[in-house]
Design an enzyme around this catalytic site. Structure first.
Site, mmCIF file in Angstrom:
data_model
loop_
_atom_site.group_PDB
_atom_site.id
_atom_site.type_symbol
_atom_site.label_atom_id
_atom_site.label_comp_id
_atom_site.label_asym_id
_atom_site.label_seq_id
_atom_site.Cartn_x
_atom_site.Cartn_y
_atom_site.Cartn_z
ATOM 1 N N ASP A 16 48.437 106.699 -3.859
ATOM 2 C CA ASP A 16 48.966 107.530 -4.953
ATOM 3 C C ASP A 16 48.325 108.920 -4.935
ATOM 4 O O ASP A 16 47.188 109.080 -4.491
ATOM 5 C CB ASP A 16 48.670 106.815 -6.288
ATOM 6 N N GLY A 17 49.055 109.895 -5.425
ATOM 7 C CA GLY A 17 48.476 111.224 -5.637
ATOM 8 C C GLY A 17 48.907 112.282 -4.637
ATOM 9 O O GLY A 17 48.331 113.370 -4.611
ATOM 10 N N ASN A 18 49.916 112.000 -3.834
ATOM 11 C CA ASN A 18 50.401 113.014 -2.877
ATOM 12 C C ASN A 18 50.901 114.259 -3.608
ATOM 13 O O ASN A 18 50.645 115.387 -3.199
ATOM 14 C CB ASN A 18 51.561 112.473 -2.042
ATOM 15 N N GLU A 63 61.559 101.542 -7.626
ATOM 16 C CA GLU A 63 61.722 102.497 -8.737
ATOM 17 C C GLU A 63 61.760 103.951 -8.229
ATOM 18 O O GLU A 63 62.178 104.854 -8.952
ATOM 19 C CB GLU A 63 60.578 102.347 -9.750
ATOM 20 N N ASN A 64 61.275 104.169 -7.000
ATOM 21 C CA ASN A 64 61.180 105.555 -6.497
ATOM 22 C C ASN A 64 62.539 106.213 -6.236
ATOM 23 O O ASN A 64 62.619 107.438 -6.080
ATOM 24 C CB ASN A 64 60.333 105.622 -5.211
ATOM 25 N N ARG A 67 63.530 109.347 -8.276
ATOM 26 C CA ARG A 67 62.954 110.698 -8.073
ATOM 27 C C ARG A 67 64.058 111.685 -7.690
ATOM 28 O O ARG A 67 65.164 111.266 -7.319
ATOM 29 C CB ARG A 67 61.902 110.629 -6.971
HETATM 30 C C1 FPP Z 1 52.638 108.449 -4.325
HETATM 31 O O1 FPP Z 1 52.297 109.759 -4.630
HETATM 32 C C2 FPP Z 1 53.119 108.371 -2.970
HETATM 33 C C3 FPP Z 1 54.391 108.035 -2.594
HETATM 34 C C4 FPP Z 1 55.452 107.671 -3.541
HETATM 35 C C5 FPP Z 1 54.768 108.038 -1.178
HETATM 36 C C6 FPP Z 1 53.735 107.438 -0.321
HETATM 37 C C7 FPP Z 1 54.081 107.622 1.081
HETATM 38 C C8 FPP Z 1 53.198 108.016 2.010
HETATM 39 C C9 FPP Z 1 51.771 108.291 1.728
HETATM 40 C C10 FPP Z 1 53.612 108.149 3.422
HETATM 41 C C11 FPP Z 1 54.112 106.847 3.931
HETATM 42 C C12 FPP Z 1 54.363 106.854 5.316
HETATM 43 C C13 FPP Z 1 55.363 106.150 5.896
HETATM 44 C C14 FPP Z 1 55.384 106.076 7.338
HETATM 45 C C15 FPP Z 1 56.423 105.469 5.157
HETATM 46 P P1 FPP Z 1 53.110 110.490 -5.768
HETATM 47 O O2 FPP Z 1 54.240 111.222 -5.144
HETATM 48 O O3 FPP Z 1 53.485 109.503 -6.818
HETATM 49 O O4 FPP Z 1 52.017 111.482 -6.268
HETATM 50 P P2 FPP Z 1 51.815 111.988 -7.747
HETATM 51 O O5 FPP Z 1 51.589 110.762 -8.598
HETATM 52 O O6 FPP Z 1 50.590 112.837 -7.632
HETATM 53 O O7 FPP Z 1 53.045 112.746 -8.111
#
Ligand code: FPP
Length: 244
Positions: A16-18, A63-64, A67
């Site tokens: 989480d946290g991208n 659920e994603n 987005r």
């Molecule tokens: C959550 O961060 C992350 C995700 C929903 C996507 C995760 C996916 C990856 C890390 C890459 C995966 C790689 C492959 C090959 C499938 P968020 O977007 O909810 O962050 P936020 O809570 O800070 O907005």
């Protein structure tokens, strides 16, 4: 007397946290996902070195889909980018890829690439890199119940014969045998919730939370979490032997 350390066979991570990582750097969210994708490779290799047998990563939840359209499209393309970039490294390190989720609902390009990744690595014998992609635990449990219901309807199963291990085997982790349930779940970014991830399988898992956003979570952070886990007192609902 020194206590025996816990074995970490199955590690699950909620990455989480991208988005917040990107926001802090004044960059669009997709940059965070791209960095997060690169981190998957680093953490997989580190987990392999630590002797972990199964690494389950929550990459896209049922659920994603809610987005924004552009973000969903970017996330759907991540497996394409990931396997394009990292397949040689995965092969070199004997990594076996598994994708669990409702794969039939994926765009064709994504579906094809994940099927190919599983086929190409099928004979590898190292760590299992298991992506949860278009995965949701309640939906998974519902599907398992439907499968058991069908067996009852066809007369192949009596409801009184249903066991916990039968339910485990009908879940998407069913093929992992003795490693079906995570020993440890780590969630990054400071959030402390399960978010419809592996609800059945996490029943006795240890939980750990990192304040770092996923792209900043390093191999050495992982090592620290693993060492802390190894020294925990896991009781599985029983009394600690040293207390009795
Ligand atoms: C959550 O961060 C992350 C995700 C929903 C996507 C995760 C996916 C990856 C890390 C890459 C995966 C790689 C492959 C090959 C499938 P968020 O977007 O909810 O962050 P936020 O809570 O800070 O907005």
């Amino acid at each position: 007397m020194s206590k025996k350390k816990n074995e970490l066979n199955h590690l699950a991570i909620i990455m989480d946290g991208n988005g917040r990582w990107a926001k802090k750097k004044h960059k669009p969210r997709f940059v965070g996902h791209r960095e997060g994708m690169d981190n998957v490779e680093r953490i997989t290799l580190a987990a392999n070195k630590l002797g972990i047998k199964v690494l389950t990563l929550y990459a896209f939840s049922t659920e994603n889909w809610a987005r924004p359209k552009e973000e969903v499209a970017y996330l759907m393309n991540l497996p394409v980018r990931f396997f394009d970039k990292f397949m040689p490294t995965l092969m070199k390190n004997n990594v076996k890829v598994n994708i669990m989720g409702y794969l039939d609902e994926l765009p064709k390009k994504t579906y094809d690439v994940v099927q190919r990744a599983m086929a190409e690595t099928a004979n590898n014998t190292g760590i299992i890199l298991n992506f949860a992609f278009n995965y949701g635990a309640r939906k998974e449990i519902t599907s398992a119940m439907k499968e058991l219901g069908k067996l009852i309807e066809s007369g192949d199963l009596n409801s009184s014969e249903i066991t916990e291990s039968m339910i485990s085997e009908h879940l998407m982790t069913g093929d992992f045998g003795e490693y079906q349930d995570p020993d440890l779940l780590i969630r990054t970014s400071g959030e402390q919730r399960i978010s419809n991830f592996l609800l059945w399988q996490l029943a006795y898992s240890e939980l750990a939370f990192s304040d770092k956003n996923w792209p900043d979570f390093t191999a050495s952070d992982l090592k620290e979490f693993v060492e802390e886990f190894q020294n925990r007192n896991r009781r599985f609902g029983k009394v600690d032997e040293s207390d009795s």
